[in-house]
Design a protein around this motif. Structure first.
Motif, mmCIF file in Angstrom:
data_model
loop_
_atom_site.group_PDB
_atom_site.id
_atom_site.type_symbol
_atom_site.label_atom_id
_atom_site.label_comp_id
_atom_site.label_asym_id
_atom_site.label_seq_id
_atom_site.Cartn_x
_atom_site.Cartn_y
_atom_site.Cartn_z
ATOM 1 N N GLN A 7 0.828 -1.213 0.000
ATOM 2 C CA GLN A 7 0.000 0.000 0.000
ATOM 3 C C GLN A 7 0.855 1.253 0.000
ATOM 4 O OE1 GLN A 7 -2.676 -1.579 3.277
ATOM 5 N NE2 GLN A 7 -4.105 -0.299 2.144
ATOM 6 N N ALA A 8 2.001 1.172 0.664
ATOM 7 C CA ALA A 8 2.927 2.310 0.647
ATOM 8 C C ALA A 8 3.398 2.577 -0.780
ATOM 9 C CB ALA A 8 4.114 2.037 1.566
ATOM 10 N N ILE A 9 3.752 1.506 -1.483
ATOM 11 C CA ILE A 9 4.210 1.671 -2.866
ATOM 12 C C ILE A 9 3.066 2.210 -3.729
ATOM 13 C CG2 ILE A 9 5.129 0.503 -4.906
ATOM 14 C CD1 ILE A 9 6.369 -1.576 -2.991
ATOM 15 N N ALA A 10 1.873 1.670 -3.513
ATOM 16 C CA ALA A 10 0.719 2.135 -4.291
ATOM 17 C C ALA A 10 0.478 3.624 -4.074
ATOM 18 C CB ALA A 10 -0.522 1.328 -3.921
ATOM 19 N N SER A 11 0.639 4.079 -2.839
ATOM 20 C CA SER A 11 0.397 5.506 -2.581
ATOM 21 C C SER A 11 1.486 6.353 -3.234
ATOM 22 C CB SER A 11 0.310 5.782 -1.069
ATOM 23 O OG SER A 11 1.600 5.721 -0.485
ATOM 24 N N GLY A 12 2.698 5.819 -3.301
ATOM 25 C CA GLY A 12 3.772 6.529 -4.003
ATOM 26 C C GLY A 12 3.498 6.633 -5.490
ATOM 27 N N ILE A 13 3.046 5.533 -6.063
ATOM 28 C CA ILE A 13 2.735 5.521 -7.498
ATOM 29 C C ILE A 13 1.618 6.514 -7.815
ATOM 30 C CG2 ILE A 13 1.745 4.103 -9.349
ATOM 31 C CD1 ILE A 13 3.282 1.716 -8.143
ATOM 32 N N GLU A 14 0.621 6.541 -6.934
ATOM 33 C CA GLU A 14 -0.481 7.488 -7.142
ATOM 34 C C GLU A 14 0.005 8.927 -7.154
ATOM 35 O OE1 GLU A 14 -4.080 7.207 -4.687
ATOM 36 O OE2 GLU A 14 -3.799 5.026 -4.782
ATOM 37 N N LEU A 15 0.895 9.241 -6.216
ATOM 38 C CA LEU A 15 1.436 10.611 -6.178
ATOM 39 C C LEU A 15 2.186 10.909 -7.474
ATOM 40 C CD1 LEU A 15 2.112 13.305 -4.776
ATOM 41 C CD2 LEU A 15 4.120 12.181 -3.775
ATOM 42 N N THR A 16 2.992 9.953 -7.912
ATOM 43 C CA THR A 16 3.765 10.143 -9.145
ATOM 44 C C THR A 16 2.843 10.404 -10.332
ATOM 45 O OG1 THR A 16 5.526 8.737 -8.289
ATOM 46 C CG2 THR A 16 5.450 9.044 -10.678
ATOM 47 N N LYS A 17 1.789 9.605 -10.429
ATOM 48 C CA LYS A 17 0.844 9.789 -11.538
ATOM 49 C C LYS A 17 0.135 11.133 -11.453
ATOM 50 C CE LYS A 17 -0.543 4.986 -12.099
ATOM 51 N NZ LYS A 17 -1.688 4.092 -11.870
ATOM 52 N N ASN A 18 -0.330 11.452 -10.250
ATOM 53 C CA ASN A 18 -1.055 12.716 -10.099
ATOM 54 C C ASN A 18 -0.183 13.897 -10.522
ATOM 55 O OD1 ASN A 18 -3.331 11.459 -9.160
ATOM 56 N ND2 ASN A 18 -2.905 11.838 -6.985
ATOM 57 N N LEU A 19 1.066 13.888 -10.085
ATOM 58 C CA LEU A 19 1.954 15.009 -10.404
ATOM 59 C C LEU A 19 2.182 15.110 -11.906
ATOM 60 C CD1 LEU A 19 4.590 14.684 -7.537
ATOM 61 C CD2 LEU A 19 2.959 16.567 -7.862
ATOM 62 N N ALA A 20 2.450 13.968 -12.540
ATOM 63 C CA ALA A 20 2.755 14.004 -13.974
ATOM 64 C C ALA A 20 1.513 14.347 -14.791
ATOM 65 C CB ALA A 20 3.356 12.675 -14.431
ATOM 66 N N PHE A 55 9.920 8.664 -2.374
ATOM 67 C CA PHE A 55 10.103 9.142 -0.994
ATOM 68 C C PHE A 55 8.822 8.971 -0.191
ATOM 69 C CE2 PHE A 55 14.250 10.839 0.025
ATOM 70 C CZ PHE A 55 14.881 10.722 -1.202
ATOM 71 N N LYS A 56 7.689 9.174 -0.836
ATOM 72 C CA LYS A 56 6.427 8.962 -0.121
ATOM 73 C C LYS A 56 6.317 7.508 0.324
ATOM 74 C CE LYS A 56 1.573 9.740 -0.031
ATOM 75 N NZ LYS A 56 0.349 10.219 -0.641
ATOM 76 N N ALA A 57 6.627 6.589 -0.583
ATOM 77 C CA ALA A 57 6.529 5.152 -0.274
ATOM 78 C C ALA A 57 7.547 4.750 0.792
ATOM 79 C CB ALA A 57 6.730 4.342 -1.551
ATOM 80 N N VAL A 58 8.778 5.224 0.630
ATOM 81 C CA VAL A 58 9.846 4.870 1.567
ATOM 82 C C VAL A 58 9.503 5.361 2.976
ATOM 83 C CG1 VAL A 58 12.230 5.455 2.177
ATOM 84 C CG2 VAL A 58 11.701 4.653 -0.130
ATOM 85 N N ALA A 59 8.989 6.584 3.060
ATOM 86 C CA ALA A 59 8.638 7.137 4.373
ATOM 87 C C ALA A 59 7.446 6.390 4.967
ATOM 88 C CB ALA A 59 8.339 8.631 4.245
#
Ligand code: BES
Ligand code: MN
Ligand code: ZN
Length: 503
Positions: A184-197, A308-312
């Motif tokens: 779920q951490a990785i998924a939330s990171g991916i979501e942030l990446t997509k949203n930004l791009a 960084f979101k996922a790692v944190a």
């Protein structure tokens, strides 16, 4: 979408008899064999699954589904979705993931909200349960992703599935809970990446990326963020980076993320992301067609922020630094011109023969800045060249670097995560192509081998540490009717980081 692990008692027939669920997803092999869950359901329903599969109602190729609207007998689940999981020996990450996206399609059509997956019992051979779960979560999250920030109607077209539970035998308990949390951490990171791009260039500016980084830091005590402004970059001598920014009204930002969750003497890994929030080409203006897509020229920066979101979120025990040089590449009276010569932070001078080769001009100064962390490895990710799409299409990211061991470990992480990379050569032979009559080097190498000459340029700034470069121009974005960000290479880099921790 939220996820949980549901621990089932054995035998499964008893567990299923009690299970209240909108839909229970069970797997069937193409040769007609049942997974344990399918067998249990078949038993409870008086042989219904056997009748359906023998009659040919489920097409026996991987990913095909059959929704059974109601199951009589002892079963409390409202519906059952049969999924053909394909031959066990052919279940690779990609196909494994597709079982979940295909299931989502079928569930979506019926507006199903809560679903129980039993498919983990059919997880590919040689893939750990953790890994299988991670793939499943990422595939389901991907299938339910919508980007509605700029739509007036934020309700129509929303995914119906709200909650997915993974059924697993009770003995797996501890590890799977942690694996789910990490997924779920990785998924939330991916979501942030997509949203930004996906966010347009008039909103997602260098300042916006800087604010996003600061918000991440505000949410984690392990993460600090520092933003360098133009004046500080001037003092540091980042003349190459600043030359790209000078044509834009948007101020450049140099974003530094510092995540520390390992002993101080644990070597630091540095991630660098290209953050061009819009690439018009500058004075070497791009053609108009598809120029809108150049809002994703900060895909590398978006990936670094997502990582960084996922790692944190998973509190990974590492020391990690992120560097994001961020600018907008625009033409104006003050813009950088072909023929201009700039001095990089390393002291090397660059003749700018094409202002559209701007990514390398900002990355080179970030790569020099990275030296101060005495890094164990530096990985940069950048939507750097259109040529990588010509060479490799959109399947892998282009991978180049100066350290065979590092490159090998990244290739391996690509295979495991299904977010693959492919290596291109970076021999000395290519360095001659960057010759300039007036400066230490030119910023372009001609038409041939565009991805390689771009990396050859970067390699002149990365001699102090093991370095790998991911050219994600083809992988960070889907063109065509699925136009939008993919979230790559977050899965790849997360896999690489997590493997490092475990070894
Ligand atoms: N941002 C582009 C690369 C790119 C192209 C990304 C297509 C995604 C899709 C980069 O800044 C660029 O313009 N590269 C030039 C380099 C050339 C001028 C040597 C390119 O690829 O054409
Ligand atoms: Mn460009
Ligand atoms: Zn660019």
């Amino acid at each position: 979408m939220d996820f949980s692990i549901h621990h089932t008692a054995s035998p499964l027939t008893e567990a299923f008899a009690d299970l209240r669920s909108d839909c229970l997803v069970v797997g069937v092999y193409p040769n007609g064999e049942f997974t344990p869950s399918a067998a249990a359901l078949d038993h409870l329903s008086g042989g219904l699954l056997t009748r359906l599969t023998q009659r040919g109602d489920l097409e026996m190729t991987a990913g095909k589904t059959l929704l059974i609207p109601s199951v009589s007998g002892l079963v409390k689940a409202e519906r059952v979705l049969l999924v053909c999981v394909g031959a066990a020996e052919e279940l690779k990450p990609k196909r494994w993931k597709s079982l979940f996206s295909e299931s989502m399609n079928a569930l979506q059509q019926r507006g199903i909200q809560r679903v129980d997956f039993t498919l983990l019992e059919a997880a590919p051979q040689g893939m750990s349960k953790d890994q299988a779960l991670r793939h499943a979560v990422l595939a389901l999250d991907e299938a339910s992703y919508r980007f509605l920030d700029f739509k007036s109607d934020k309700t129509s077209g929303l995914p119906s599935v709200q909650h997915a539970a993974f059924l697993a035998p009770a003995d797996d308990e501890n590890t799977l809970e942690q694996a789910l949390q990490q997924a779920q951490a990785i998924a939330s990171g991916i979501e942030l990446t997509k949203n930004l791009a996906n966010t347009p260039g008039n909103v997602c500016t260098p300042s916006f990326l800087a604010e996003t980084a600061q918000q991440l830091a505000a949410q984690s005590s392990l993460l600090d963020v520092e933003i360098l402004e133009r004046e500080t970059m001037q003092q540091l001598g980042m003349g190459s980076l600043l030359s790209v920014a000078q044509g834009s009204d948007q101020p450049p930002k140099f974003i530094i993320l510092n995540y520390r969750n390992a002993a101080d003497d644990t070597a630091t890994v540095v991630l660098v992301g290209k953050g061009v929030t819009f690439d018009s080409g500058g004075i070497s203006l791009k053609p108009g067609e598809k120029m809108d897509e150049m809002k994703y020229d900060m895909g590398g920066a978006a990936a670094v922020l997502g990582i960084f979101k996922a790692v944190a979120a998973m509190r990974l025990p590492i020391n990690l630094v992120g560097l994001i040089p961020s600018v907008e590449n625009m033409p104006s009276g003050g813009a950088l011109k072909p023929g201009d010569i700039v001095t990089s932070m390393s002291g090397q001078t660059i003749e700018v023969l094409n202002t559209d080769a701007e990514g390398r001009l900002i990355l080179c100064d970030a790569l020099t800045y990275a030296e101060r962390f005495n890094p164990a490895a530096v990985i940069d990710m950048a939507t750097l060249t259109g040529a990588v799409i010509i060479a490799l299409a959109r399947a892998p990211s282009g991978l180049l670097g100066n350290n065979a061991e590092l490159l090998q470990s990244i290739l391996q992480a690509g295979e495991t995560s299904g977010d693959r990379a492919w290596e291109l050569p970076l021999w000395d032979d290519y360095q001659d192509l960057l010759k300039s009559n007036f400066a230490d080097m030119a910023n372009i190498g001609g038409r041939e081998g565009g991805t390689i000459t771009a990396a050859a340029f970067l390699s002149r700034f990365t001699k102090a540490y093991p370095w790998a470069h991911l050219d994600i121009a083809g992988t960070a974005w889907n063109s065509g009717d699925k136009k939008g960000a993919t979230g790559r290479p977050v899965p790849l880099v997360m896999e690489w980081l997590m493997t490092r921790v475990n070894n």
